[in-house]
Write a protein that holds these residues in place. Structure first.
Motif, PDB file in Angstrom:
ATOM      1  N   LEU A 144       0.827  -1.209   0.000  1.00  0.00           N
ATOM      2  CA  LEU A 144       0.000   0.000   0.000  1.00  0.00           C
ATOM      3  C   LEU A 144       0.860   1.256   0.000  1.00  0.00           C
ATOM      4  N   LEU A 145       2.014   1.197   0.651  1.00  0.00           N
ATOM      5  CA  LEU A 145       2.909   2.352   0.624  1.00  0.00           C
ATOM      6  C   LEU A 145       3.486   2.550  -0.777  1.00  0.00           C
ATOM      7  N   ALA A 146       3.838   1.448  -1.456  1.00  0.00           N
ATOM      8  CA  ALA A 146       4.312   1.543  -2.839  1.00  0.00           C
ATOM      9  C   ALA A 146       3.224   2.122  -3.741  1.00  0.00           C
ATOM     10  N   LEU A 147       1.983   1.736  -3.482  1.00  0.00           N
ATOM     11  CA  LEU A 147       0.863   2.284  -4.237  1.00  0.00           C
ATOM     12  C   LEU A 147       0.754   3.792  -4.013  1.00  0.00           C
ATOM     13  N   ALA A 148       0.872   4.227  -2.744  1.00  0.00           N
ATOM     14  CA  ALA A 148       0.779   5.659  -2.438  1.00  0.00           C
ATOM     15  C   ALA A 148       1.892   6.437  -3.126  1.00  0.00           C
ATOM     16  N   ARG A 149       3.104   5.922  -3.073  1.00  0.00           N
ATOM     17  CA  ARG A 149       4.231   6.616  -3.705  1.00  0.00           C
ATOM     18  C   ARG A 149       4.035   6.747  -5.208  1.00  0.00           C
ATOM     19  N   SER A 150       3.419   5.734  -5.809  1.00  0.00           N
ATOM     20  CA  SER A 150       3.165   5.781  -7.254  1.00  0.00           C
ATOM     21  C   SER A 150       2.070   6.784  -7.581  1.00  0.00           C
ATOM     22  N   LEU A 151       1.006   6.787  -6.788  1.00  0.00           N
ATOM     23  CA  LEU A 151      -0.113   7.700  -7.056  1.00  0.00           C
ATOM     24  C   LEU A 151       0.295   9.152  -6.845  1.00  0.00           C
ATOM     25  N   GLU A 152       1.298   9.390  -6.021  1.00  0.00           N
ATOM     26  CA  GLU A 152       1.778  10.756  -5.810  1.00  0.00           C
ATOM     27  C   GLU A 152       2.403  11.350  -7.069  1.00  0.00           C
ATOM     28  N   ARG A 153       2.741  10.498  -8.038  1.00  0.00           N
ATOM     29  CA  ARG A 153       3.335  10.994  -9.291  1.00  0.00           C
ATOM     30  C   ARG A 153       2.274  11.510 -10.266  1.00  0.00           C
ATOM     31  N   LEU A 154       1.000  11.214 -10.020  1.00  0.00           N
ATOM     32  CA  LEU A 154      -0.035  11.558 -11.001  1.00  0.00           C
ATOM     33  C   LEU A 154      -0.174  13.065 -11.167  1.00  0.00           C
ATOM     34  N   ARG A 155      -0.195  13.800 -10.064  1.00  0.00           N
ATOM     35  CA  ARG A 155      -0.383  15.243 -10.162  1.00  0.00           C
ATOM     36  C   ARG A 155       0.752  15.905 -10.949  1.00  0.00           C
ATOM     37  N   PRO A 156       2.047  15.658 -10.609  1.00  0.00           N
ATOM     38  CA  PRO A 156       3.105  16.316 -11.396  1.00  0.00           C
ATOM     39  C   PRO A 156       3.123  15.893 -12.862  1.00  0.00           C
ATOM     40  N   ILE A 157       2.741  14.650 -13.164  1.00  0.00           N
ATOM     41  CA  ILE A 157       2.666  14.221 -14.566  1.00  0.00           C
ATOM     42  C   ILE A 157       1.561  14.990 -15.282  1.00  0.00           C
ATOM     43  N   ARG A 158       0.414  15.127 -14.625  1.00  0.00           N
ATOM     44  CA  ARG A 158      -0.695  15.871 -15.216  1.00  0.00           C
ATOM     45  C   ARG A 158      -0.292  17.323 -15.457  1.00  0.00           C
ATOM     46  N   GLU A 159       0.395  17.915 -14.483  1.00  0.00           N
ATOM     47  CA  GLU A 159       0.815  19.314 -14.620  1.00  0.00           C
ATOM     48  C   GLU A 159       1.850  19.464 -15.731  1.00  0.00           C
ATOM     49  N   ARG A 160       2.739  18.476 -15.864  1.00  0.00           N
ATOM     50  CA  ARG A 160       3.785  18.586 -16.896  1.00  0.00           C
ATOM     51  C   ARG A 160       3.212  18.460 -18.296  1.00  0.00           C
TER      52      ARG A 160
END
Length: 668
Positions: free
Chosen positions: A370-386
């Motif tokens: 679940l922690l690995a999942l959280a760390r991965s989902l945290e990348r969604l916002r900066p990818i969307r912004e980029r």
């Protein structure tokens, strides 16, 4: 043995009778034990010691076992050796069970459902096939990623096309329906490819039962849409497959939430023999990945991206608009190296989301998952912004398709400690400040341990025994240890708990009271943390569709960025798709040899206008490069139609719908 059997051995026999075709992993404490013939077979395959155990008074039976916490590696060996394994777990706490611990088979591991050890771009498929004459239904699934696909094949080559599809999938297991039960040639071909064959009840393949099974899982509307897009034979195969997965996996398979149809006409057709000869994903000589087209193109940074790239290599498109959309995206990333580098940096470190949510669906995910999942989902916002402001149609569409999951990532981060343990039942999972009940129990434990820590000094002073020690073990709990030489100084309120060779261990009423408080708090804390963790896991399970959608977007971005990276690094050009049958390649290079020969490959041309010049006759002595040239042209066409730039100075390619490749020597 009859009535003389021990209750545990009687329980084992009852389980084994339900699963006679499986090796039974029977949970006893910290081990999975095997008995009788299962033990003899497993000891030989796993190279572990064969011992024995008393099964009845005066009678011993063969026995071997493996530690439950490292069972994955042993499961892989047994399944790869051709065996099925039934995992029989303790389904109640041995500490609170009255009498014999209740056990149940919680999963049957088969060649096609083994997900232990799954990693990288390799998928493991279990398929189902039925049909006859000019119509066949095919379904396949990868339980480690949640992929579930159905297709219907018709026409005079339906059977051969079905076999080609199974070859492409490299299916580990195939369920055979009643329509192909007598097709010995089909069985021989599948067995020769290493595919395990399984037969199930004919009733599961009947259309009505199959549609009902699928509707209960995917919904009536999804099944109706799937049937309209494929056909009743595909529905029948899919229903039989889902019934088999439910029977063997014994969970609700929530991660299999999408019923996908495979319109086989949208792919460039490559039969099994041509696929092998072209060495798209495996070398002819040794089956390795090195020296294949996939090896050339794979600069992906995520496991899911690697699997998607493999699919693109094996299944180029025939739809011009779809190909152009991919080429536009690759071109945008080639022309903007900063965007490409930023996306690749953000993708690097994203975990394998489909396999993480599969573990959630199986209720096997732990805190680290679940922690690995959280760390991965945290990348969604900066990818969307980029990606904001990027005009390439496919990249803009992917940005819009990326779901909002910041709240889930934040919740998991707030709830879980930074380095959670592997187990979920022994505490240490939940972060301080997340739940006041956890904080209260931890405070009580800390205060109790401080009291215990100060006890040694106070008792030394009270008794005058300078060597007195306070200790703890799991069997006897907390104790005060006094050497035998000092027994005469022991106060009257000391109660003997254990006698050792050179010492005595005691407890006091105050120590027993504090021990009960500490151990009670520990037990309540572990149970509470497990309860909170299960709530977190259930929250993730409810968001599986959105997480899978995010995984799809990230995988495609990874593939597009990988193709752009390869194009920029090795000087590839964008192919121009022609409306006619022309095939013109200027200064083309064999993609694999161009890499392995490090610039020493001599470029060559192809110029077929598709009208007057439609055939090339290639002659020359052995080892002159005829096969290499033919493979080069085929690989460049495949690269163009999968949406990749190609190794050439220029290329004009009229879309093709089929490639044949019957050549001899490999491109060494």
């Amino acid at each position: 043995m009859g009535s003389r059997e021990t209750p545990m051995m009687r329980q084992y026999r009852e389980m084994k009778e339900r699963y006679p075709d499986c090796i039974l992993f029977f949970r006893l404490g910290d081990f999975y034990e095997m008995f009788f013939d299962d033990a003899v077979v497993a000891a030989r395959i796993l190279d572990i010691t064969l011992t024995s155990r008393e099964a009845a008074k005066g009678e011993r039976v063969p026995m071997c076992g493996v530690p439950y916490h490292s069972a994955e590696q042993y499961l892989v060996k047994l399944v790869e050796a051709g065996y099925r394994v039934a995992i029989c777990e303790q389904v109640e706490d041995p500490r609170t069970a009255k009498g014999l611990v209740r056990r149940e088979v919680v999963r049957v591991v088969t060649p096609g459902t083994l997900f232990e050890g799954s990693s990288g771009d390799e998928s493991r498929y279990v398929a189902a096939l039925d049909g006859e004459g000019a119509r066949y239904g095919l379904a396949y699934a990868d339980v480690s990623t949640g992929e579930f696909v159905i297709a219907e094949l018709d026409g005079p080559r339906a059977r051969d096309r079905a076999l080609d599809e199974l070859a492409r999938l490299q299916a580990a297991e195939c369920l055979l329906g009643p329509g192909v039960a007598a097709d010995q040639e089909l069985e021989r071909v599948l067995r020769d490819r290493g595919c395990a064959l399984t037969r199930t009840e004919a009733a599961a393949w009947r259309y009505g039962a199959a549609a009902e099974t699928l509707s209960a899982h995917f919904g009536v509307a999804a099944v109706e849409q799937a049937e309209a897009a494929s056909g009743p034979a595909a529905v029948a195969a899919a229903g039989a497959l889902l019934a088999y997965l439910r029977e063997t996996q014994k969970v609700d398979l929530r991660h299999l939430h999408r019923l996908r149809t495979d319109p086989l006409g949208q792919w460039l057709s490559i039969d099994a023999g041509s696929r092998r000869n072209l060495e798209l994903v495996r070398r002819l000589r040794d089956g390795s990945r090195q020296g294949t087209l996939l090896w050339v193109l794979d600069q992906t940074l995520t496991a899911m991206g690697g699997r998607l790239l493999r699919q693109w290599v094996e299944r180029p498109l025939v739809d011009r608009a779809a190909i152009e959309a991919r080429l536009d995206a690759v071109e945008a990333l080639v022309l903007d190296p900063f965007l490409r580098d930023d996306l690749r940096r953000l993708l690097d470190g994203v975990y394998d989301l489909p396999r993480l949510i599969a573990r959630v669906g199986y209720q096997q995910a732990n805190g680290r998952d679940l922690l690995a999942l959280a760390r991965s989902l945290e990348r969604l916002r900066p990818i969307r912004e980029r990606l904001a402001g990027v005009e390439a149609g496919r990249l803009a569409a992917l940005r819009r398709a990326l779901p909002e999951l910041d709240d889930l990532a934040d919740h998991l981060r707030r709830a879980l400690v930074d380095d959670p343990p592997v187990t979920t039942t022994e505490g240490g999972l939940i972060r301080d400040g997340y739940d006041p009940r956890v904080d209260e129990l931890r405070l009580a434990m800390r205060e109790g341990r401080r009291w215990i820590a100060s006890l040694e000094a106070s008792e030394r002073e009270r008794t005058g025994i300078k060597s007195l020690k306070v200790g703890f073990n799991k069997v006897f709990g907390y104790y005060i240890e006094v050497t035998r030489a000092n027994r005469h100084l022991v106060p009257d309120d000391y109660e003997r708990r254990q006698t050792l060779a050179n010492a005595e261990r005691y407890v006091t009423p105050a120590l027993k009271e504090m021990e009960a408080k500490i151990l009670g708090a520990e037990e309540r804390l572990a149970a509470l943390e497990h309860e909170l963790f299960c709530q977190l896991r259930e929250e993730v399970a409810r968001r599986i569709p959105a997480i899978q959608a995010a995984a799809d977007v990230l995988a495609e971005l990874d593939v597009l960025a990988s193709l752009a990276e390869v194009a920029a690094r090795y000087d590839y050009v964008r192919p121009r798709l022609a409306d006619d049958r022309r095939l013109r390649i200027r200064a083309g290079r064999h993609p694999v040899l161009d890499r392995t020969l490090a610039g020493r490959f001599v470029p060559n041309d192809v110029d077929l206008d598709g009208e007057r010049e439609r055939v090339m006759l290639i002659t020359g002595p052995n080892m002159a490069g005829k096969s290499t040239f033919m493979r080069q042209v085929a690989l460049i066409v495949i690269m163009a139609q999968m949406g990749s730039f190609v190794p050439a100075e220029a290329a004009e390619i009229g879309l093709v719908d089929r490639i044949f490749c019957r050549v001899g020597a490999s491109d060494d």
